[in-house]
Design an enzyme around this catalytic site. Structure first.
Site, PDB file in Angstrom:
ATOM      1  N   ASP A 137      -2.659   1.109   6.982  1.00 49.29           N
ATOM      2  CA  ASP A 137      -1.915   1.090   5.717  1.00 49.29           C
ATOM      3  C   ASP A 137      -1.242  -0.566   5.793  1.00 49.29           C
ATOM      4  OD1 ASP A 137      -1.375   4.001   5.022  1.00 49.29           O
ATOM      5  OD2 ASP A 137      -1.163   3.448   7.231  1.00 49.29           O
ATOM      6  N   ASP A 146       0.821  -1.159   0.006  1.00 46.90           N
ATOM      7  CA  ASP A 146      -0.099  -0.062  -0.038  1.00 46.90           C
ATOM      8  C   ASP A 146       0.993   1.295   0.040  1.00 46.90           C
ATOM      9  OD1 ASP A 146      -2.194   1.636   0.138  1.00 46.90           O
ATOM     10  OD2 ASP A 146      -2.030   1.584   2.433  1.00 46.90           O
ATOM     11  N   GLU A 153      -1.102  -1.038  -4.892  1.00 52.10           N
ATOM     12  CA  GLU A 153      -2.371  -0.562  -5.109  1.00 52.10           C
ATOM     13  C   GLU A 153      -2.256   0.498  -6.304  1.00 52.10           C
ATOM     14  OE1 GLU A 153      -4.317   3.079  -2.519  1.00 52.10           O
ATOM     15  OE2 GLU A 153      -4.999   1.258  -1.923  1.00 52.10           O
TER      16      GLU A 153
END
Length: 213
Positions: free
Chosen positions: A141, A7, A68
């Site tokens: 996260d 992430d 991501e």
């Protein structure tokens, strides 16, 4: 399948490693966050992100990396930092020849919770349940990184089949018919006239003959 989910972020870059296959229980191998000081120079922060990701790649040797996909936000400064960290993550994986997959936040949420609009708390709760953890990973996260890895494990088989189908369609000779190479079949239509043959001529009625006179 072992996947490192990332992430991306400059201040906190979530990382998580999940192992397993679609349709079976998954196992978390590690989860954490790569942090950089907000007051440091941009170049130094990117180097810190690179070193952190390289350390995770060295320790867990994943077969895939899921990152991501960066999407537009109102805060341009935030999205720029996210994009820069994402590029570093992809660079680290590509340098080692590890395949990289990009998944949007909505794809990850839909895969893990069933809704592309799920809140972070819902994602964390489902990650905890799917990986049989005692508590949701902190910060968010880290949970998002695990969710990325889970999403890729579940979506990879379908994506692979789609890629194989596209490759087969583009391959030379894919448009040939089942009749085999060099053979073309022209369907007979009603517009093609037929020449009547013996079989098409009506049989005349036969007259019984009597004995000759």
């Amino acid at each position: 399948m072992r996947v490192l989910g990332i992430d991306p972020g400059l201040t906190r870059c979530g990382v998580g490693v999940v192992e397993g296959v679609a349709g079976r229980p998954l196992t978390m191998l590690g989860v954490g966050v790569v942090r950089t000081p907000a007051d440091a120079e941009l170049g130094d922060r990117l180097v810190a992100v690179e070193r952190g990701i390289e350390a995770w790649l060295d320790e867990y040797t994943p077969g895939y990396v899921a990152v991501e996909r960066v999407f537009a936000q109102h805060n341009v400064r935030t999205v720029m930092g996210t994009a820069q960290a994402s590029a570093v993550a992809m660079l680290c994986a590509a340098r080692r020849g590890i395949p990289v997959a990009l998944h949007t936040p909505s794809e990850v949420k839909a895969a893990v919770t069933g809704s592309g609009r799920a809140e972070k708390a819902q994602v964390g709760a489902m990650v905890t349940r799917l990986l049989r953890l005692d508590a949701p990973p902190r910060p968010a996260d880290a949970a998002d990184a695990l969710a990325l890895a889970i999403c890729h494990i579940w979506r990879a088989p379908a994506q692979n089949r789609l890629q194989q189908a596209v490759a087969a369609h583009r391959a030379p000779g894919a448009s040939r018919t089942a009749a085999g190479p060099g053979i073309s079949r022209t369907p007979r239509t009603s517009a093609t006239p037929r020449t009547p043959g013996a079989a098409d001529t009506p049989r005349a009625s036969r007259t019984l003959k009597g004995p000759a006179a």
